[in-house]
Design a protein around this motif. Structure first.
Motif, PDB file in Angstrom:
ATOM      1  N   PHE A  26      57.567  44.164  52.573  1.00  0.00           N
ATOM      2  CA  PHE A  26      57.776  45.805  52.057  1.00  0.00           C
ATOM      3  C   PHE A  26      56.003  45.933  51.772  1.00  0.00           C
ATOM      4  O   PHE A  26      55.432  45.338  50.497  1.00  0.00           O
ATOM      5  N   THR A  27      55.793  47.048  52.753  1.00  0.00           N
ATOM      6  CA  THR A  27      53.912  46.863  52.115  1.00  0.00           C
ATOM      7  C   THR A  27      52.971  45.783  51.487  1.00  0.00           C
ATOM      8  O   THR A  27      52.158  45.194  52.007  1.00  0.00           O
ATOM      9  N   HIS A  28      54.140  44.445  50.732  1.00  0.00           N
ATOM     10  CA  HIS A  28      53.079  42.844  50.511  1.00  0.00           C
ATOM     11  C   HIS A  28      54.127  41.933  51.335  1.00  0.00           C
ATOM     12  O   HIS A  28      55.590  42.058  51.253  1.00  0.00           O
ATOM     13  N   HIS A 164      57.780  35.856  54.336  1.00  0.00           N
ATOM     14  CA  HIS A 164      56.256  35.049  53.460  1.00  0.00           C
ATOM     15  C   HIS A 164      56.165  35.378  52.177  1.00  0.00           C
ATOM     16  O   HIS A 164      57.148  36.572  51.187  1.00  0.00           O
ATOM     17  N   ALA A 165      55.611  33.953  51.548  1.00  0.00           N
ATOM     18  CA  ALA A 165      56.061  34.105  50.229  1.00  0.00           C
ATOM     19  C   ALA A 165      54.681  34.051  49.667  1.00  0.00           C
ATOM     20  O   ALA A 165      54.037  32.977  49.975  1.00  0.00           O
ATOM     21  N   GLN A 166      55.129  33.522  47.898  1.00  0.00           N
ATOM     22  CA  GLN A 166      53.890  33.441  47.521  1.00  0.00           C
ATOM     23  C   GLN A 166      53.304  30.907  47.756  1.00  0.00           C
ATOM     24  O   GLN A 166      52.678  30.033  47.279  1.00  0.00           O
ATOM     25  N   ALA A 233      49.509  39.328  49.125  1.00  0.00           N
ATOM     26  CA  ALA A 233      50.050  38.646  48.462  1.00  0.00           C
ATOM     27  C   ALA A 233      49.598  38.737  47.167  1.00  0.00           C
ATOM     28  O   ALA A 233      48.996  37.920  47.184  1.00  0.00           O
ATOM     29  N   GLN A 234      50.514  38.882  46.473  1.00  0.00           N
ATOM     30  CA  GLN A 234      50.419  39.233  44.789  1.00  0.00           C
ATOM     31  C   GLN A 234      49.761  38.089  44.364  1.00  0.00           C
ATOM     32  O   GLN A 234      50.560  37.271  44.141  1.00  0.00           O
ATOM     33  N   GLY A 235      48.751  38.072  43.525  1.00  0.00           N
ATOM     34  CA  GLY A 235      48.658  36.254  43.131  1.00  0.00           C
ATOM     35  C   GLY A 235      47.384  36.194  44.280  1.00  0.00           C
ATOM     36  O   GLY A 235      46.826  35.258  43.502  1.00  0.00           O
TER      37      GLY A 235
END
Length: 273
Positions: A26-28, A164-166, A233-235
């Motif tokens: 969601f958004t990210h 998707h993930a970091q 993707a945060q970070g």
């Protein structure tokens, strides 16, 4: 235990014609590049599930991959409509598209029920709407304790869940953080799962607020840096707002969309960032 695969190999092995596929984020952390690989693989007759279909499902629908969309909201966030989605509904182009609409809470509860091994979920919702009259996966139940009538939604168990993930380690344990949405539930509810990640690491470092999916819960992991673009993707990356704005013009015209498919999807290994 999760296998570490190349993205094209993972899609070829895990996603089949006619599958029910959930691509969440969601958004990210939206799994955009995985969606492009599904288009490139030429998959057809998919039932696509997503709480908030946005550009990736517009692209999959326009490419002729989908026969049905199960969703709770659809649009180009911050910009407007999904024009390939609208064309499929209004004009059956490139193929007719069936829709099954839910509320956000209903979709989230469907994933939770699927992840929990339950046949349905109960919630307060849908009251005053006509969705139950048009949707076979929405019903009602009466509480055995209070007698209250509540909404019930059938569990959602996709054939394939894609997120998707970091990060992931080399054993296939996945770590992600930020806006986490229903990614965990999507993986746990699905018969097979594919997680694309920004990077593979030898060991997952401590990360406040992170969700960790253990290797035994994941079918395959693919290292795809930038795999959520144009979402963020945060970070690791920021949202590409210009891409969302540009998509509005591209998606409005069938010929321009075909050109986009030819140059950005079929003409390259990955859509450029």
């Amino acid at each position: 235990m999760a296998r570490i695969l190349q993205l094209d190999t993972a899609v070829a092995e895990l996603v089949n014609d006619g599958d029910t596929v959930a691509m969440e984020g969601f958004t990210h952390l939206i799994p955009m590049t995985a969606g492009h690989e599904i288009i490139r693989a030429g998959r057809r007759n998919l039932t696509l599930c997503r709480m908030t279909p946005d550009l990736i499902y517009d692209q999959l629908i326009g490419a002729g991959c989908a026969r049905k969309l199960v969703f709770s909201w659809g649009g180009n966030p911050g910009v407007g409509s999904l024009h390939r989605f609208r064309d499929a509904i209004q004009n059956s182009w490139p193929v007719p598209l069936e829709i099954e609409e839910h509320s956000h809470a209903g979709m989230a509860n469907r994933y939770v029920a699927g992840a929990s091994g339950l046949p349905f979920a109960v919630l307060r919702g849908y009251a005053g709407t006509d969705l139950p009259a048009h949707t076979d996966t929405i019903s009602t139940v009466r509480c055995p304790f209070t007698g209250e009538e509540l909404a019930a939604v059938a569990a959602l168990n996709p054939d394939v869940g894609v997120i998707h993930a970091q990060r992931a380690d080399r054993a296939g344990n996945v770590q992600f953080w930020g806006i986490t949405g229903v990614q965990k539930e999507t993986v746990l509810a699905s018969a097979r799962s594919l997680v694309t990640v920004e990077e593979l690491v030898d060991e997952l470092p401590a990360q406040p607020g992170a969700v960790v999916l253990p290797s035994w819960a994941v079918t395959a992991v693919a290292e795809v840096p930038g795999g959520s673009h144009p979402s963020y993707a945060q970070g690791y990356s920021e949202r590409d707002n210009t891409y969302y704005q540009d998509w509005d013009a591209i998606s409005r015209d069938r010929e321009r969309f075909r050109q986009w498919l030819d140059t950005e999807i079929h003409g390259s290994e990955r859509s450029p960032r």
